[in-house]
Design a protein around this motif. Sequence first.
Motif, PDB file in Angstrom:
ATOM      1  N   GLY A 250      -2.635   6.082   4.172  1.00  0.00           N
ATOM      2  CA  GLY A 250      -1.532   6.880   4.702  1.00  0.00           C
ATOM      3  C   GLY A 250      -0.577   7.353   3.615  1.00  0.00           C
ATOM      4  N   PHE A 251      -0.270   6.479   2.674  1.00  0.00           N
ATOM      5  CA  PHE A 251       0.703   6.831   1.640  1.00  0.00           C
ATOM      6  C   PHE A 251       0.130   7.844   0.664  1.00  0.00           C
ATOM      7  N   ILE A 252      -1.107   7.643   0.224  1.00  0.00           N
ATOM      8  CA  ILE A 252      -1.705   8.570  -0.742  1.00  0.00           C
ATOM      9  C   ILE A 252      -1.870   9.956  -0.129  1.00  0.00           C
ATOM     10  N   ALA A 253      -2.301  10.008   1.133  1.00  0.00           N
ATOM     11  CA  ALA A 253      -2.445  11.307   1.797  1.00  0.00           C
ATOM     12  C   ALA A 253      -1.102  12.018   1.899  1.00  0.00           C
ATOM     13  N   TYR A 260       4.004  14.757  -4.330  1.00  0.00           N
ATOM     14  CA  TYR A 260       4.089  13.499  -5.060  1.00  0.00           C
ATOM     15  C   TYR A 260       2.705  13.057  -5.532  1.00  0.00           C
ATOM     16  N   ALA A 261       1.926  14.015  -6.010  1.00  0.00           N
ATOM     17  CA  ALA A 261       0.577  13.680  -6.471  1.00  0.00           C
ATOM     18  C   ALA A 261       0.611  12.713  -7.653  1.00  0.00           C
ATOM     19  N   ASP A 262       1.659  12.812  -8.478  1.00  0.00           N
ATOM     20  CA  ASP A 262       1.767  11.880  -9.610  1.00  0.00           C
ATOM     21  C   ASP A 262       1.911  10.440  -9.128  1.00  0.00           C
ATOM     22  N   VAL A 263       2.624  10.261  -8.013  1.00  0.00           N
ATOM     23  CA  VAL A 263       2.771   8.921  -7.443  1.00  0.00           C
ATOM     24  C   VAL A 263       1.433   8.451  -6.878  1.00  0.00           C
ATOM     25  N   ALA A 264       0.731   9.350  -6.200  1.00  0.00           N
ATOM     26  CA  ALA A 264      -0.583   8.994  -5.662  1.00  0.00           C
ATOM     27  C   ALA A 264      -1.548   8.626  -6.790  1.00  0.00           C
ATOM     28  N   ASP A 265      -1.479   9.344  -7.898  1.00  0.00           N
ATOM     29  CA  ASP A 265      -2.325   9.023  -9.051  1.00  0.00           C
ATOM     30  C   ASP A 265      -2.019   7.611  -9.562  1.00  0.00           C
ATOM     31  N   SER A 316     -11.590   8.123 -10.903  1.00  0.00           N
ATOM     32  CA  SER A 316     -12.235   9.223 -11.637  1.00  0.00           C
ATOM     33  C   SER A 316     -11.876  10.577 -11.050  1.00  0.00           C
ATOM     34  N   ALA A 317     -11.815  10.657  -9.721  1.00  0.00           N
ATOM     35  CA  ALA A 317     -11.496  11.935  -9.072  1.00  0.00           C
ATOM     36  C   ALA A 317     -10.099  12.404  -9.468  1.00  0.00           C
ATOM     37  N   ARG A 318      -9.175  11.490  -9.560  1.00  0.00           N
ATOM     38  CA  ARG A 318      -7.811  11.865  -9.910  1.00  0.00           C
ATOM     39  C   ARG A 318      -7.697  12.190 -11.399  1.00  0.00           C
ATOM     40  N   VAL A 319      -8.504  11.529 -12.228  1.00  0.00           N
ATOM     41  CA  VAL A 319      -8.537  11.856 -13.654  1.00  0.00           C
ATOM     42  C   VAL A 319      -9.069  13.272 -13.854  1.00  0.00           C
ATOM     43  N   GLN A 320     -10.116  13.631 -13.131  1.00  0.00           N
ATOM     44  CA  GLN A 320     -10.697  14.958 -13.268  1.00  0.00           C
ATOM     45  C   GLN A 320      -9.696  16.035 -12.853  1.00  0.00           C
ATOM     46  N   ARG A 321      -8.964  15.792 -11.780  1.00  0.00           N
ATOM     47  CA  ARG A 321      -7.953  16.753 -11.369  1.00  0.00           C
ATOM     48  C   ARG A 321      -6.873  16.886 -12.425  1.00  0.00           C
ATOM     49  N   ARG A 322      -6.483  15.767 -13.007  1.00  0.00           N
ATOM     50  CA  ARG A 322      -5.455  15.781 -14.039  1.00  0.00           C
ATOM     51  C   ARG A 322      -5.939  16.514 -15.295  1.00  0.00           C
ATOM     52  N   LEU A 323      -7.205  16.398 -15.630  1.00  0.00           N
ATOM     53  CA  LEU A 323      -7.746  17.106 -16.797  1.00  0.00           C
ATOM     54  C   LEU A 323      -7.602  18.610 -16.627  1.00  0.00           C
ATOM     55  N   ILE A 324      -7.884  19.088 -15.435  1.00  0.00           N
ATOM     56  CA  ILE A 324      -7.752  20.528 -15.153  1.00  0.00           C
ATOM     57  C   ILE A 324      -6.285  20.949 -15.246  1.00  0.00           C
ATOM     58  N   LEU A 341      -0.391  10.246 -16.630  1.00  0.00           N
ATOM     59  CA  LEU A 341       0.730  10.483 -15.719  1.00  0.00           C
ATOM     60  C   LEU A 341       1.841  11.275 -16.378  1.00  0.00           C
ATOM     61  N   TRP A 342       2.271  12.324 -15.706  1.00  0.00           N
ATOM     62  CA  TRP A 342       3.482  13.014 -16.116  1.00  0.00           C
ATOM     63  C   TRP A 342       4.190  13.518 -14.874  1.00  0.00           C
ATOM     64  N   ASN A 343       5.489  13.765 -15.009  1.00  0.00           N
ATOM     65  CA  ASN A 343       6.279  14.146 -13.839  1.00  0.00           C
ATOM     66  C   ASN A 343       6.217  15.658 -13.610  1.00  0.00           C
ATOM     67  N   PRO A 344       6.783  16.159 -12.515  1.00  0.00           N
ATOM     68  CA  PRO A 344       6.713  17.595 -12.228  1.00  0.00           C
ATOM     69  C   PRO A 344       7.315  18.488 -13.305  1.00  0.00           C
ATOM     70  N   GLU A 345       8.186  17.932 -14.149  1.00  0.00           N
ATOM     71  CA  GLU A 345       8.790  18.722 -15.233  1.00  0.00           C
ATOM     72  C   GLU A 345       7.933  18.721 -16.484  1.00  0.00           C
ATOM     73  N   GLY A 346       6.800  18.032 -16.440  1.00  0.00           N
ATOM     74  CA  GLY A 346       5.905  18.017 -17.593  1.00  0.00           C
ATOM     75  C   GLY A 346       6.216  16.952 -18.624  1.00  0.00           C
ATOM     76  N   ARG A 347       7.044  15.989 -18.279  1.00  0.00           N
ATOM     77  CA  ARG A 347       7.366  14.905 -19.206  1.00  0.00           C
ATOM     78  C   ARG A 347       6.543  13.670 -18.853  1.00  0.00           C
ATOM     79  N   ARG A 348       6.055  13.023 -19.870  1.00  0.00           N
ATOM     80  CA  ARG A 348       5.243  11.836 -19.663  1.00  0.00           C
ATOM     81  C   ARG A 348       6.035  10.784 -18.895  1.00  0.00           C
ATOM     82  N   HIS A 349       5.399  10.176 -17.907  1.00  0.00           N
ATOM     83  CA  HIS A 349       6.060   9.154 -17.112  1.00  0.00           C
ATOM     84  C   HIS A 349       6.251   7.871 -17.916  1.00  0.00           C
ATOM     85  N   THR A 350       7.354   7.186 -17.652  1.00  0.00           N
ATOM     86  CA  THR A 350       7.581   5.831 -18.132  1.00  0.00           C
ATOM     87  C   THR A 350       7.502   4.902 -16.925  1.00  0.00           C
ATOM     88  N   SER A 351       7.519   3.616 -17.187  1.00  0.00           N
ATOM     89  CA  SER A 351       7.494   2.660 -16.084  1.00  0.00           C
ATOM     90  C   SER A 351       8.689   2.882 -15.161  1.00  0.00           C
TER      91      SER A 351
END
Length: 447
Positions: A250-253, A260-265, A316-324, A341-351
């Motif tokens: 439910g949460f990932i969908a 929030y695809a970055d969170v799902a990743d 793997s599916a989420r990695v492939q999407r991220r590569l594109i 992982l990076w946020n919607p602004e294009g900055r690498r995510h931190t913990s």
Amino acid sequence: MTRKPAAPNNLRNGLKWRDGRPRWEPSPANRACGFPGVDLRDHAGAWMDRGAATTAADARTLWAGIVREAMRDTDAGGKARVHLRMALDLLPPLPAEAEGRRKRELIADLIERGRAVLEEREPGVTEALTHAPRTVNALVEAFFADRAAMSEIKASSQRAYRTCSRKIAAEFGGKRVDEITKGQLKAWHGRLSADVSVATANLTMGAFGAMLAWATLQDPPWLAATPIQRLKLPRAKGRRVFWTVEEEKGFIAWCDANGYADVADAVTACLWTGARQIDVCKATLADLSGQTWRYVPTKTERKDQVALPGILPAVSARVQRRLIEAARSHVKHIGGSAPFLWNPEGRRHTSQSIGDRFREARAWAVKAKAVPETFAGKTLQDTRDTCVTRLYAAEVTLARIGSWGGWSNPEKILREHYLSLLDEGAIEDGGKLLLWAREQGLGWAAA
């Protein structure tokens, strides 16, 4: 009857006011150098009034600071000694009037200490520091001032230690380090556990343990052995929480459908590799593009224990999407590969940043009823707990579970924290036991 002077509204520079009796008390740094406190009386022996006491405290604080800095065996200490010599050379002759003489008397010990520092140079400094009071306040300051020691401690641990140091100083600040007993520490831990939590008490005791261990390694040592060793303190209970498959789906969908695809990743990678969020944030797309991911967990990197999870299709599916997406993103590549992982602004995510995004998404998903209400209490950290329970439920051996997520003792973790939650496994085991009982002729009727 002599009237007691009124206490000032804003006590400063070590000035303490006790029932009309002003006194200058040294700061922890000054106390560590052996500078004593002084009752502030005038030339006639009466307690000073507000103005005179403040002036006297200002003078002692100024001179204590100059001498203390001059005692340091550093370049800054060398500069301070130049200023100290200038200050001593500029001192006017001892005043003839009683009031002026009294003002000089109140700083006379600091002036003499300053002269001793200049005359004896480094041997004098070493001797002064060797015989200075070794209080806990002095220990805290010296510990954090040791650059070599700090370089061996992670920044996050240093922040935690500094927070804990306030509790340590409040309890033991003025006490000599070598006078602290195991009994005192045990009793204090009990009070902290009752007032706050066992986890906080253990964290505070761990910070104090690091400081006391540092003290034993100094030359000369502040104490022979740390009293924190072998205290047998109670351990904090684990959260005993993991995600259900329903919550995961439910949460990932919801995240994928609501920006929030970055969170799902992050959630997917954490759930199926058992990695902590900080390690997933450090991972690159290249790291996760193979069939396995070999890394040293950040939290336990000093143990040099390697984690080696397999990369499942969900990851793997989420990695492939991220590569594109990385090909047309402005995200900064690290070592030739984009981060996972990076946020919607294009900055690498931190913990911290992925944690903030997760909590934001969780609140909205619960509000939208996309997940069960129980999900409101779940955390991103619980994904690691979830992975270990799933590995166990899938009948992966304990040795392989340990190597998968870098758990040093998965059996202990499972026994203490998670096995009690595996209802399905308990029901299955109960069925096997019932079958055995019937084979033994017990003849129980089916429930």
